[in-house]
Structures are given as C-alpha cells and as structure tokens.
Design a protein around this motif. Structure first.
Motif, PDB file in Angstrom:
ATOM      1  N   ARG A 146      16.010 -96.848  20.278  1.00 21.80           N
ATOM      2  CA  ARG A 146      15.474 -95.866  21.216  1.00 21.80           C
ATOM      3  C   ARG A 146      13.971 -95.684  21.020  1.00 21.80           C
ATOM      4  O   ARG A 146      13.203 -95.657  21.989  1.00 21.80           O
ATOM      5  N   VAL A 147      13.540 -95.582  19.769  1.00 21.86           N
ATOM      6  CA  VAL A 147      12.108 -95.408  19.500  1.00 21.86           C
ATOM      7  C   VAL A 147      11.340 -96.670  19.867  1.00 21.86           C
ATOM      8  O   VAL A 147      10.241 -96.612  20.424  1.00 21.86           O
ATOM      9  N   ALA A 148      11.903 -97.825  19.565  1.00 18.75           N
ATOM     10  CA  ALA A 148      11.227 -99.086  19.885  1.00 18.75           C
ATOM     11  C   ALA A 148      11.049 -99.256  21.381  1.00 18.75           C
ATOM     12  O   ALA A 148      10.108 -99.921  21.833  1.00 18.75           O
ATOM     13  N   ASN A 149      11.933 -98.647  22.171  1.00 17.57           N
ATOM     14  CA  ASN A 149      11.844 -98.749  23.625  1.00 17.57           C
ATOM     15  C   ASN A 149      11.171 -97.540  24.262  1.00 17.57           C
ATOM     16  O   ASN A 149      11.151 -97.427  25.493  1.00 17.57           O
ATOM     17  N   SER A 150      10.623 -96.659  23.451  1.00 21.77           N
ATOM     18  CA  SER A 150       9.913 -95.507  24.002  1.00 21.77           C
ATOM     19  C   SER A 150       8.641 -95.976  24.692  1.00 21.77           C
ATOM     20  O   SER A 150       8.154 -97.093  24.476  1.00 21.77           O
ATOM     21  N   ALA A 151       8.093 -95.117  25.514  1.00 17.44           N
ATOM     22  CA  ALA A 151       6.890 -95.479  26.277  1.00 17.44           C
ATOM     23  C   ALA A 151       5.730 -95.828  25.364  1.00 17.44           C
ATOM     24  O   ALA A 151       4.863 -96.634  25.718  1.00 17.44           O
ATOM     25  N   LEU A 152       5.717 -95.237  24.174  1.00 20.67           N
ATOM     26  CA  LEU A 152       4.607 -95.482  23.261  1.00 20.67           C
ATOM     27  C   LEU A 152       4.602 -96.904  22.721  1.00 20.67           C
ATOM     28  O   LEU A 152       3.549 -97.485  22.478  1.00 20.67           O
ATOM     29  N   LEU A 153       5.793 -97.504  22.550  1.00 20.07           N
ATOM     30  CA  LEU A 153       5.882 -98.805  21.890  1.00 20.07           C
ATOM     31  C   LEU A 153       6.435 -99.920  22.768  1.00 20.07           C
ATOM     32  O   LEU A 153       6.415-101.079  22.370  1.00 20.07           O
ATOM     33  N   ALA A 154       6.935 -99.594  23.953  1.00 25.59           N
ATOM     34  CA  ALA A 154       7.675-100.584  24.736  1.00 25.59           C
ATOM     35  C   ALA A 154       6.838-101.786  25.157  1.00 25.59           C
ATOM     36  O   ALA A 154       7.334-102.885  25.263  1.00 25.59           O
ATOM     37  N   ARG A 155       5.555-101.593  25.439  1.00 29.98           N
ATOM     38  CA  ARG A 155       4.660-102.710  25.810  1.00 29.98           C
ATOM     39  C   ARG A 155       5.157-103.487  27.025  1.00 29.98           C
ATOM     40  O   ARG A 155       4.990-104.698  27.131  1.00 29.98           O
ATOM     41  N   GLY A 156       5.814-102.794  27.940  1.00 28.98           N
ATOM     42  CA  GLY A 156       6.165-103.422  29.205  1.00 28.98           C
ATOM     43  C   GLY A 156       7.479-104.146  29.266  1.00 28.98           C
ATOM     44  O   GLY A 156       7.960-104.480  30.338  1.00 28.98           O
ATOM     45  N   ARG A 157       8.122-104.430  28.140  1.00 29.93           N
ATOM     46  CA  ARG A 157       9.413-105.120  28.203  1.00 29.93           C
ATOM     47  C   ARG A 157      10.380-104.488  27.209  1.00 29.93           C
ATOM     48  O   ARG A 157      10.012-104.135  26.096  1.00 29.93           O
ATOM     49  N   PRO A 158      11.635-104.344  27.611  1.00 34.29           N
ATOM     50  CA  PRO A 158      12.621-103.681  26.761  1.00 34.29           C
ATOM     51  C   PRO A 158      12.999-104.512  25.540  1.00 34.29           C
ATOM     52  O   PRO A 158      12.915-105.744  25.561  1.00 34.29           O
ATOM     53  N   VAL A 159      13.398-103.825  24.482  1.00 34.03           N
ATOM     54  CA  VAL A 159      13.840-104.474  23.255  1.00 34.03           C
ATOM     55  C   VAL A 159      15.320-104.192  23.077  1.00 34.03           C
ATOM     56  O   VAL A 159      15.740-103.035  22.997  1.00 34.03           O
ATOM     57  N   THR A 160      16.131-105.232  23.041  1.00 37.96           N
ATOM     58  CA  THR A 160      17.568-105.075  22.849  1.00 37.96           C
ATOM     59  C   THR A 160      18.032-105.656  21.520  1.00 37.96           C
ATOM     60  O   THR A 160      19.161-105.441  21.106  1.00 37.96           O
ATOM     61  N   ASP A 161      17.165-106.396  20.863  1.00 39.33           N
ATOM     62  CA  ASP A 161      17.483-107.025  19.587  1.00 39.33           C
ATOM     63  C   ASP A 161      17.011-106.127  18.444  1.00 39.33           C
ATOM     64  O   ASP A 161      15.839-105.742  18.403  1.00 39.33           O
ATOM     65  N   LEU A 162      17.894-105.788  17.521  1.00 31.07           N
ATOM     66  CA  LEU A 162      17.555-104.870  16.439  1.00 31.07           C
ATOM     67  C   LEU A 162      16.457-105.434  15.538  1.00 31.07           C
ATOM     68  O   LEU A 162      15.578-104.699  15.083  1.00 31.07           O
TER      69      LEU A 162
END
Length: 206
Positions: A17-33
């Motif tokens: 959830r934090v990795a996909n927050s607006a602060l860190l997402a960088r335009g593409r979603p992260v689904t891999d832990l």
C-alpha cells in the motif's frame, strides 16, 4: 527481507500500500513484493515494521496514530540534517514514529505516581510513552525525546537535538503548532514555513 515480510500478510499489505501511494508510485503500480521493498528502501521499511509492531491492530485510534507517526518519521528524515546535523537521521525517524505511543495507554496509570515538579510539567501521554519505551529496553535517547516531545527546551535549551526534531515533526504531522519561542531562541523560526510546506506535501501525497 522479502521472505520475512511475506510471513506477515498484514505487513505485506502495508508495504504494498505504501509503495503504491502517490508519494512513491512514480506512475506505475507495484504488485510484486520484492519490487515494493526495493522501492521503499530499508529506512522506510524499518519504520513501517516498527510502527506495525508498536501500534498493532488496536483499533481506529491506533491506526490514526500510526499514520501520524509514519508522517512524522518521514519528516524527521528530511528535517534532521538541517535542524540538528549531529543527530542520527534513523534515530530521529524512530523517535518521531513513537512520539505519541503513550496515547494508547490509560491516562490513569500515572494518577497515583509521585512525580517531581519537572515531570509534572509534561503531558501524561508523553510520560506514559517514555515509560513504555524504557520498559521495552529502547535507548534512553529515544525515551528522553518522547518524554519531552512537547517541551524540548527543558533538555535542549541551547542547541536542537533529538527532542527538538521530534517536537517539530510530531507537531507538524498532527496539525499542531511547534513552540515558536523555542525555535526562535535557537534561530530556527525562519525555517518553519519550509518545514510546514514539506509536511503539507507529504500529507497530500499519502
């Protein structure tokens, strides 16, 4: 690290959830832990784990305090080098994260305690939080910073250190006003608008 995070489904969810927050997402979603852990970095990840362990699943208030603590922790990473360059950034981030943990404890725990005049000047929640960290065996620097979270001038009247950083970051994260008189005495009042702007940006991005 990824293997350890995978053992706790709740923690893994928080990391993603934090990795996909607006602060860190960088335009593409992260689904891999593994990618999420890499994106957060060890500093942010360690604060996330510490927050999860301390605040646990004690209800909405604990969740709110954890979010505020994480914001204060991120602020500490940014503010510490400018405000208190002799203070370790990681230590400041941990202290800011835990600054309000005493609010989870019943205030009556100190009702019958015999406190000195100096301790009676501090909020009960700050004292409870400091006592809790001391019982857990955390470093005394963190214990002191949490105890004086609202009154850093009592321990750092001439030069800002860990308590001062925690005071500023925790106040801004909780939408409170830092002690302007304290900052002015240290020649730091002029930096407060910049710190406030950083806090506002982080709140909008989270």
């Amino acid at each position: 690290v990824v293997a350890l995070v995978q053992r706790d489904a709740g923690l893994a969810t928080r990391v993603l959830r934090v990795a996909n927050s607006a602060l860190l997402a960088r335009g593409r979603p992260v689904t891999d832990l593994a990618m999420a852990v890499q994106r957060l970095g060890m500093g942010t990840l360690s604060q996330l784990v510490l927050g999860a362990e301390v605040f646990g699943s004690a209800g909405p208030e604990a969740e709110r305090l954890q979010q505020t603590g994480l914001l204060a922790s991120r602020l500490a990473m940014r503010i510490t080098p400018a405000m208190a360059p002799r203070t370790a950034v990681g230590q400041a981030a941990s202290a800011a994260l835990l600054a309000d943990v005493g609010k989870l404890l019943p205030a009556g725990l100190l009702a019958e305690a015999e406190l000195s005049a100096q301790w009676r000047r501090l909020p009960t929640a700050s004292l409870l939080g400091a006592c809790l960290l001391a019982l857990w065996g955390l470093p005394m620097e963190l214990v002191e910073a949490v105890a004086y979270r609202h009154a850093p001038a009592l321990v750092e009247p001439d030069r800002p250190g860990l308590a001062g950083v925690v005071h500023v970051c925790s106040a801004l994260a909780a939408d409170e006003s830092p002690d302007i008189g304290y900052l002015d005495a240290l020649g730091l009042a002029g930096q407060l608008p910049q710190w406030q702007a950083w806090a506002d940006d982080m709140k909008q991005s989270s």
